[in-house]
Structure formats: C-alpha cells, structure tokens
Design a protein around this motif. Sequence first.
Motif, short mmCIF file in Angstrom:
data_model
loop_
_atom_site.label_atom_id
_atom_site.label_comp_id
_atom_site.label_asym_id
_atom_site.label_seq_id
_atom_site.Cartn_x
_atom_site.Cartn_y
_atom_site.Cartn_z
N ILE A 39 -70.56 -19.61 -0.73
CA ILE A 39 -69.84 -20.72 -1.37
C ILE A 39 -68.99 -20.16 -2.49
N THR A 40 -67.70 -20.48 -2.49
CA THR A 40 -66.82 -20.10 -3.59
C THR A 40 -66.71 -21.29 -4.54
N VAL A 41 -66.72 -21.01 -5.83
CA VAL A 41 -66.78 -22.05 -6.86
C VAL A 41 -65.48 -22.10 -7.65
N THR A 42 -64.94 -23.30 -7.85
CA THR A 42 -63.80 -23.50 -8.74
C THR A 42 -64.13 -24.62 -9.71
N THR A 43 -63.70 -24.44 -10.95
CA THR A 43 -63.91 -25.43 -12.00
C THR A 43 -62.63 -25.54 -12.83
N LEU A 70 -66.64 -25.09 -3.33
CA LEU A 70 -67.27 -26.04 -4.24
C LEU A 70 -66.34 -26.28 -5.42
N GLN A 71 -65.85 -27.50 -5.54
CA GLN A 71 -64.98 -27.90 -6.65
C GLN A 71 -65.81 -28.76 -7.61
N THR A 72 -65.84 -28.37 -8.87
CA THR A 72 -66.59 -29.14 -9.86
C THR A 72 -65.66 -29.63 -10.96
N THR A 73 -65.96 -30.79 -11.46
CA THR A 73 -65.27 -31.36 -12.61
C THR A 73 -66.33 -31.70 -13.65
N VAL A 74 -66.17 -31.17 -14.85
CA VAL A 74 -67.20 -31.30 -15.87
C VAL A 74 -66.64 -32.06 -17.07
N THR A 126 -67.80 -31.44 -5.30
CA THR A 126 -67.40 -31.69 -3.92
C THR A 126 -67.47 -30.37 -3.17
N LEU A 127 -68.24 -30.36 -2.09
CA LEU A 127 -68.40 -29.17 -1.25
C LEU A 127 -67.65 -29.41 0.05
N LEU A 183 -68.96 -32.90 1.28
CA LEU A 183 -70.14 -33.47 0.66
C LEU A 183 -69.86 -33.58 -0.83
N SER A 184 -70.42 -34.58 -1.48
CA SER A 184 -70.17 -34.71 -2.91
C SER A 184 -71.39 -35.28 -3.62
N GLY A 185 -71.39 -35.13 -4.92
CA GLY A 185 -72.47 -35.64 -5.74
C GLY A 185 -72.12 -35.57 -7.21
N VAL A 186 -72.98 -36.14 -8.02
CA VAL A 186 -72.79 -36.15 -9.48
C VAL A 186 -74.15 -35.86 -10.11
N GLU A 187 -74.15 -35.01 -11.10
CA GLU A 187 -75.35 -34.71 -11.87
C GLU A 187 -75.04 -34.85 -13.35
N THR A 188 -76.03 -35.27 -14.11
CA THR A 188 -75.88 -35.41 -15.56
C THR A 188 -77.01 -34.68 -16.25
#
Length: 161
Positions: A37-41, A70-74, A101-102, A111-116
């Motif tokens: 998995i490659t990650v971008t933020t 894997l794209q993440t928004t923080v 979002t994967l 696939l997507s999700g949200v974590e806090t």
Amino acid sequence: MRVPAAGAVALMGLALAGCGFTPLYGEAGVGSSLSRITVTTQDDRLGYRVREQLEDALGRDASQAPLWRLQTTVEQSRRPLGRRIDDTATRYELTVRGAWTLTPVGGGLPLSGVETVTTTYAAADQPYAAIAAQQDGEERAAAELARQIRLDLMRALPDQP
C-alpha cells in the motif's frame, strides 16, 4: 511424561495445519497486502507524521509495485482543559480526525473510513517546552491514528480478491 506431551503438541500442530488456518501476518495473509500500500497525505506537519507512522505500521515494501493507494485527510482541533488563576490552560486536548480512502491501483471499488483519536498534553510556561509538548501530543495522535487505520485495513482487505 515428556513423550506424551511432545506427542500431543505435534498432534495439535498437524490438526491445525489440516484445518486451513492461515496466520494473519503470514506470507499469503493480510501482511503481504499491507506492505504493498502506498500512502499519500496532505503536505503539512501532521500529514507528514501520519504518513510516516502509516508506512511504518503497514511495513511498506518500496521494492514491490503498490497494489493499493491510501489517501488520507487529517484534521486537528485543540481545546484547552483546566484553568489556572491567570486564566491560562493547564492541559490541552488534541483531537485528530483522519478520513481515509483505499483504492486499488488496477481499478476497482475504493474502500473508505474515518477514525478519530484524542490525546492530551500538559501546557508549559516556557515557550520551548510548550512547543515540545504540543509536538509530542501530535506524534502520539499520529501513531494511534495509524494504528487504528491499519486495523481497519486488516479487517477490510481479507474480503478483497
């Protein structure tokens, strides 16, 4: 006494091998998918920390072509807790929300999700100590967020072909 115990352990090993059990971190299991998995933020300090923590948590293998992106928004928010007599905060609560979002590199449904994640850190009177405490809180939040996203991915990836 030792011979029957050793025989029982060997028999249990054979039974376990015949049942189709695959360890979660085995070569053909989820662990090999996570390393591809490659990650971008986003391009800021917290985004960088989350990306570094995710790459470590996923065990990114740069020698292999990625199968997933894997794209993440923080987003982060900080709230003062407790008050001194001079109306300054004694602690801060840092809440970090990470949406991910994967997407399969070869195409397919994402696939997507949200974590806090919420962490706290002490407020300091000295400027350097205050900055160090805030950065430590961000680092702990990024590590916990990466751990939670990794768990989400481990649950989601076994269902994928």
